[in-house]
Design a protein around this motif. Structure first.
Motif, mmCIF file in Angstrom:
data_model
loop_
_atom_site.group_PDB
_atom_site.id
_atom_site.type_symbol
_atom_site.label_atom_id
_atom_site.label_comp_id
_atom_site.label_asym_id
_atom_site.label_seq_id
_atom_site.Cartn_x
_atom_site.Cartn_y
_atom_site.Cartn_z
ATOM 1 N N GLY A 37 79.393 38.396 38.478
ATOM 2 C CA GLY A 37 78.780 37.127 38.814
ATOM 3 C C GLY A 37 77.350 37.159 38.328
ATOM 4 N N VAL A 38 76.432 36.765 39.202
ATOM 5 C CA VAL A 38 75.031 36.837 38.787
ATOM 6 C C VAL A 38 74.416 38.170 39.219
ATOM 7 C CG1 VAL A 38 74.610 34.363 38.705
ATOM 8 C CG2 VAL A 38 74.367 35.568 40.871
ATOM 9 N N GLN A 39 75.128 38.905 40.078
ATOM 10 C CA GLN A 39 74.636 40.223 40.486
ATOM 11 C C GLN A 39 74.550 41.098 39.244
ATOM 12 O OE1 GLN A 39 77.218 42.033 43.329
ATOM 13 N NE2 GLN A 39 75.876 43.750 43.780
ATOM 14 N N LYS A 40 73.488 41.874 39.131
ATOM 15 C CA LYS A 40 73.213 42.572 37.879
ATOM 16 C C LYS A 40 74.126 43.787 37.630
ATOM 17 C CE LYS A 40 69.700 40.682 35.669
ATOM 18 N NZ LYS A 40 70.089 39.317 36.126
ATOM 19 N N GLY A 41 74.866 44.212 38.599
ATOM 20 C CA GLY A 41 75.640 45.438 38.440
ATOM 21 C C GLY A 41 75.105 46.501 39.369
ATOM 22 N N ILE A 42 75.852 47.597 39.485
ATOM 23 C CA ILE A 42 75.370 48.669 40.338
ATOM 24 C C ILE A 42 75.173 49.916 39.502
ATOM 25 C CG2 ILE A 42 76.199 47.902 42.584
ATOM 26 C CD1 ILE A 42 78.725 49.468 42.135
ATOM 27 N N THR A 43 74.307 50.780 39.977
ATOM 28 C CA THR A 43 73.960 51.959 39.217
ATOM 29 C C THR A 43 74.517 53.193 39.891
ATOM 30 O OG1 THR A 43 71.969 50.852 38.505
ATOM 31 C CG2 THR A 43 72.032 53.228 38.225
ATOM 32 N N TYR A 44 75.353 53.903 39.149
ATOM 33 C CA TYR A 44 75.835 55.200 39.616
ATOM 34 C C TYR A 44 74.933 56.290 39.049
ATOM 35 C CZ TYR A 44 80.281 52.945 40.854
ATOM 36 O OH TYR A 44 81.247 52.159 41.402
ATOM 37 N N GLN A 45 75.133 57.525 39.564
ATOM 38 C CA GLN A 45 74.370 58.652 39.054
ATOM 39 C C GLN A 45 75.270 59.486 38.139
ATOM 40 O OE1 GLN A 45 72.284 62.704 40.793
ATOM 41 N NE2 GLN A 45 72.513 61.017 42.183
ATOM 42 N N GLY A 46 74.791 59.767 36.929
ATOM 43 C CA GLY A 46 75.536 60.646 36.028
ATOM 44 C C GLY A 46 75.339 62.104 36.419
ATOM 45 N N ARG A 47 76.038 62.988 35.697
ATOM 46 C CA ARG A 47 76.007 64.407 36.056
ATOM 47 C C ARG A 47 74.607 65.004 35.905
ATOM 48 N NH1 ARG A 47 80.217 68.591 33.268
ATOM 49 N NH2 ARG A 47 80.626 69.935 35.035
ATOM 50 N N GLY A 48 73.848 64.465 34.960
ATOM 51 C CA GLY A 48 72.496 64.963 34.762
ATOM 52 C C GLY A 48 71.467 64.112 35.491
ATOM 53 N N THR A 84 76.033 38.262 53.594
ATOM 54 C CA THR A 84 74.987 39.237 53.938
ATOM 55 C C THR A 84 73.625 38.664 53.574
ATOM 56 O OG1 THR A 84 74.905 40.311 51.767
ATOM 57 C CG2 THR A 84 76.563 41.117 53.322
ATOM 58 N N GLY A 85 73.624 37.622 52.751
ATOM 59 C CA GLY A 85 72.365 37.023 52.306
ATOM 60 C C GLY A 85 71.845 37.611 51.012
ATOM 61 N N ASN A 86 72.524 38.623 50.504
ATOM 62 C CA ASN A 86 72.079 39.244 49.254
ATOM 63 C C ASN A 86 72.893 38.727 48.073
ATOM 64 O OD1 ASN A 86 70.183 41.073 50.488
ATOM 65 N ND2 ASN A 86 71.984 42.167 51.271
ATOM 66 N N ILE A 87 72.321 38.884 46.879
ATOM 67 C CA ILE A 87 73.062 38.529 45.669
ATOM 68 C C ILE A 87 74.313 39.387 45.596
ATOM 69 C CG2 ILE A 87 72.986 38.653 43.149
ATOM 70 C CD1 ILE A 87 70.022 37.919 43.370
ATOM 71 N N GLY A 88 75.435 38.730 45.259
ATOM 72 C CA GLY A 88 76.685 39.481 45.174
ATOM 73 C C GLY A 88 77.609 39.247 46.346
ATOM 74 N N ASP A 89 77.278 38.258 47.192
ATOM 75 C CA ASP A 89 78.135 37.981 48.356
ATOM 76 C C ASP A 89 79.488 37.393 47.960
ATOM 77 O OD1 ASP A 89 76.658 39.000 50.367
ATOM 78 O OD2 ASP A 89 75.844 37.088 51.098
ATOM 79 N N GLY A 90 79.541 36.668 46.829
ATOM 80 C CA GLY A 90 80.837 36.176 46.367
ATOM 81 C C GLY A 90 80.906 34.660 46.229
#
Lengths: 113, 426
Positions: A37-48, A84-90
């Motif tokens: 949607g308009v939510q920018k995406g989520i960030t995972y952590q890589g192995r390094g 929840t009031g945050n971007i990404g609620d749906g």
């Protein structure tokens, strides 16, 4: 009759489902989906420790068909439970439904919901 | 061997009378062989969880099938090349082809208190896991047929000679005085550095750097790492080739280094990535284990903490550096095994102590700086040999068989395109 299709956060599913049941809406289908949607995406952590951004996010899609006069009430229930009031609620989509048929008896129309 | 430890000293004395099989030693070495065996399918889980869903089965299989293929290579000619009668300090001859003359009597040159066959099968498990480690470098794009041929050639002309140099009677690095108790150079550097060559020769996965290629099942990775930790007790403590004090000491330092590695990588991920990464903790345990491997028969537990923690720092930074490069060593074999093995070999030259193992040597911190130089030479030679030869093998295979699957096969995944099967049916 209207079909209500709600894309909500996975972690809000329980709350939405229970709130709908409390308001007499028992029948529904739930699907795991990924989408954007308009939510920018989520960030995972890589192995390094490097950031790995994913823009297709997991959500759940609830689908239920209700009588026309129940639409506003059901929408309110879903919003109240899922927000929840945050971007990404749906999002909620509403579309007309032509006919409903209960397989067991062959009954048609609203009483088959 | 790795030791000449008390085992072969005792063996030499016994040989004058009659080599006698110790039931305790034999039981421990057979159990250790089974422990090391399970490390290879465990590595399959460790790697399999790190690839995408469409390649999970093929990645797990790359480890599993090594148990079968290299077992055959080992009993036919591999063992003879690695440990058979020396030719020019470089390789064993083929007089033990098909295990000819390798029987139930001990061979006092290697282990005087266990059947020669027990030593052989124990060593075979090391030969199996080493090419399996390399598979992480070319995950998700290598052709299955080429992979099998590559692994057979690699085991024969890269692994077997290095094992002979370091561990075989008459091997030149063994004569030079290098300390490698359980395979820091023979297993980890050889596999890790070959992986760097393989990643370069095979090339990047399609879409690498543009689309996410994150682990599809991190729980599988952690289970694999846990099983590797378990099997590693056989790997290192078994390398004492006896079941007494030295094996116990190796067991303790192995566990200690794994613990230090896991905690250190966890802290590194906390500092650099803001959260304590579970993939990081699993990786940290594995690099701690890899780094203690050459040192495990020569160092005290305090040194094991330093070696494990050092591995957590150096390997984390190596993986981070690699992930920012354009080199697709997909599962970071070089960063984990190459760098961890190198650190472990050099650390052995720092921390080794004759108080732990009289058959070993003292390191720099015990007044013998020469040992660090010897370790450095072994590291440099194994790096150059493994990198160069792996590159050549792959270039030849590229021109003959082809290294990669076709573009559409890579897109649908190796499980379906190579095996006609799927890891998950839902």
């Amino acid at each position: 009759m209207k079909k209500i299709e709600a894309i909500v956060r996975t972690e809000r599913l329980e709350a939405v489902k229970n709130a709908l049941a409390d308001n007499g809406i028992l029948g529904l289908n739930v699907t795991n989906v990924i989408g954007r949607g308009v939510q920018k995406g989520i960030t995972y952590q890589g192995r390094g420790g490097q950031p790995v951004t994913v823009d297709m996010l997991p959500k759940v899609k609830l689908e239920t068909v209700v009588k026309d006069r129940d639409v506003d009430r059901v929408v309110d229930v879903i919003i109240k439970a899922a927000r929840t009031g945050n971007i990404g609620d749906g999002k909620i989509f509403i579309m007309p439904v032509e006919e409903v048929i209960r397989l067991r008896t062959g009954e048609r129309g609203e009483k088959s919901l | 061997m790795f030791v000449e430890s008390s085992a072969s000293v005792t063996g030499a004395i016994l040989a004058q009378a009659k080599p006698e099989v110790s039931s305790g030693d034999t039981a421990w070495i057979l159990a250790s062989a089974a422990l090391v065996m399970v490390m290879t399918p465990a590595l399959g889980l460790f790697y399999g969880g790190m690839v995408r869903k469409k390649n999970a089965l093929s990645t797990i299989n790359w480890s599993f099938i090594m148990v079968a293929v290299i077992s055959l290579q080992w009993v036919l000619w591999g063992y003879s090349l690695a440990f058979g009668p020396d030719k020019g300090h470089l390789i064993g001859n083929l007089s033990w082809f098909g295990l000819s003359g390798v029987g139930q009597e001990p061979n006092p040159d290697y282990a005087g208190t266990i059947p020669h066959l027990a030593f052989m099968i124990y060593q075979g498990m090391f030969a199996i896991i080493t090419p399996a480690i390399v598979t992480g470098a070319f995950a998700e794009r290598m052709k299955f047929s080429t992979f099998v041929v590559f692994s057979l050639i690699w085991a024969t002309i890269v692994y077997d000679p290095i094992a002979h140099w370091v561990w075989g009677v008459g091997g030149w690095l063994r004569g030079f005085g290098v300390l490698d108790f359980a395979g820091g150079s023979v297993v980890h550097i050889s596999a890790g550095v070959s992986s760097l060559a393989a990643a370069l020769a095979v090339g990047r996965r399609r879409g690498y750097g543009q689309e996410p290629m994150e682990p599809h099942d991190t729980t599988m990775v952690v289970l694999g790492a846990g099983l590797l930790w378990f099997g590693w007790f056989g790997f290192n403590a078994g390398s004492a080739l006896t079941s007494g004090g030295l094996a116990t000491s190796a067991f303790v330092v192995t566990n200690t280094a794994a613990a230090a590695g896991a905690v250190t990588w966890m802290l590194m991920s906390l500092v650099f990535g803001n959260k304590p990464s579970v993939l990081g903790m699993a990786s940290g345990a594995v690099v701690g284990l890899g780094a203690i491997t050459p040192a495990s028969g020569y160092v005290v537990p305090g040194a094991a903490i330093a070696i494990g923690a050092g591995a957590g720092v150096f390997c984390f930074l190596a993986v981070r550096l690699r992930s920012r490069s354009r080199i697709d060593d997909s599962l970071d074999v070089w960063g984990c095994h190459g760098v961890g093995g190198t650190w472990g070999m050099l650390a052995t030259g720092l921390f080794a102590s004759k108080a732990v193992n009289p058959a070993g040597a003292d390191g720099l911190f015990y007044g013998n700086p020469m040992q660090l130089w010897i370790q450095f030479v072994a590291v440099a030679v194994v790096w150059a040999f493994a990198f160069g030869l792996t590159w050549i093998i792959l270039k030849v295979l590229d021109a003959t068989m082809g290294l990669r699957v076709k573009e559409h096969e890579e897109e649908i995944g190796l499980d379906l395109s190579q095996h006609g099967e799927a890891a998950y049916r839902m």
